[in-house]
Design a protein around this motif. Structure first.
Motif, PDB file in Angstrom:
ATOM      1  N   HIS A  61       1.255  -1.246  -0.100  1.00 11.78           N
ATOM      2  CA  HIS A  61       0.011  -0.199   0.058  1.00 11.78           C
ATOM      3  C   HIS A  61       0.965   1.030  -0.170  1.00 11.78           C
ATOM      4  O   HIS A  61       0.901   2.436  -1.045  1.00 11.78           O
ATOM      5  N   TRP A  64       2.304   2.176  -3.368  1.00  9.64           N
ATOM      6  CA  TRP A  64       1.418   2.569  -4.623  1.00  9.64           C
ATOM      7  C   TRP A  64       0.469   3.862  -4.120  1.00  9.64           C
ATOM      8  O   TRP A  64       0.734   4.044  -4.635  1.00  9.64           O
ATOM      9  N   CYS A  88      -8.472   5.827  -0.644  1.00  7.80           N
ATOM     10  CA  CYS A  88      -7.207   5.590  -0.398  1.00  7.80           C
ATOM     11  C   CYS A  88      -5.966   5.335   0.024  1.00  7.80           C
ATOM     12  O   CYS A  88      -5.138   4.779  -0.029  1.00  7.80           O
ATOM     13  N   TYR A  92      -1.712   3.061   5.602  1.00  3.20           N
ATOM     14  CA  TYR A  92      -2.198   1.648   5.657  1.00  3.20           C
ATOM     15  C   TYR A  92      -3.667   1.411   6.862  1.00  3.20           C
ATOM     16  O   TYR A  92      -4.068   0.563   6.805  1.00  3.20           O
ATOM     17  N   ARG A 100      -7.812  -3.374   3.130  1.00  2.00           N
ATOM     18  CA  ARG A 100      -6.113  -3.727   3.178  1.00  2.00           C
ATOM     19  C   ARG A 100      -6.065  -5.208   2.471  1.00  2.00           C
ATOM     20  O   ARG A 100      -5.234  -5.613   2.363  1.00  2.00           O
ATOM     21  N   ASP A 103      -4.846  -5.744   0.183  1.00  4.95           N
ATOM     22  CA  ASP A 103      -3.149  -5.690  -1.019  1.00  4.95           C
ATOM     23  C   ASP A 103      -2.555  -7.272   0.314  1.00  4.95           C
ATOM     24  O   ASP A 103      -1.466  -7.387  -0.610  1.00  4.95           O
TER      25      ASP A 103
END
Length: 120
Positions: A61, A64, A88, A92, A100, A103
């Motif tokens: 995450h 990203w 998002c 995290y 979550r 991910d």
């Protein structure tokens, strides 16, 4: 046979899409119809995990998130590629559990398919 980054990214994308559908989110397009930015993001995620095999879903995450912020995306309650807003774009630990999970799925697929080369 080795799987390419794009092949693994496609599996990740399609699994994410299927998971989103189970959560009532039918906004994800199939890989061939997905916008270039979305396909590139998935490919970049695969490259990140292949280069960092012990990375966690939180690392996924964060990678990203770094990519999105660098491209001008900001937090927004609604995902809007034109306005570059996304719900998002948060740390995290601030993500809802169902986000979550995506991910975790991504990391599991990359590890499985990257390791599959040893089975062939």
């Amino acid at each position: 046979m080795l799987f390419t980054d794009e092949q693994i990214a496609r599996v990740c994308h399609d699994a994410n899409r299927a998971y989103c559908i189970t959560q009532g989110d039918e906004s994800q397009l199939p890989w061939p119809d997905a916008p270039d930015w979305q396909r590139e993001s998935a490919i970049n995620g695969v490259r990140f995990h292949r280069s960092n095999p012990s990375s966690t879903p939180a690392d996924s995450h964060n990678n990203w998130l770094k990519e999105k912020i660098a491209d001008g995306w900001v937090y927004g309650e609604v995902k809007d590629p034109n306005a570059k807003t996304h719900p998002c774009v948060v740390q995290y630990d601030q993500l809802p559990a169902f986000q979550r999970v995506k991910d975790h799925i991504f990391v599991a697929i990359v590890r499985t398919l990257d390791g599959a080369k040893a089975l062939i």
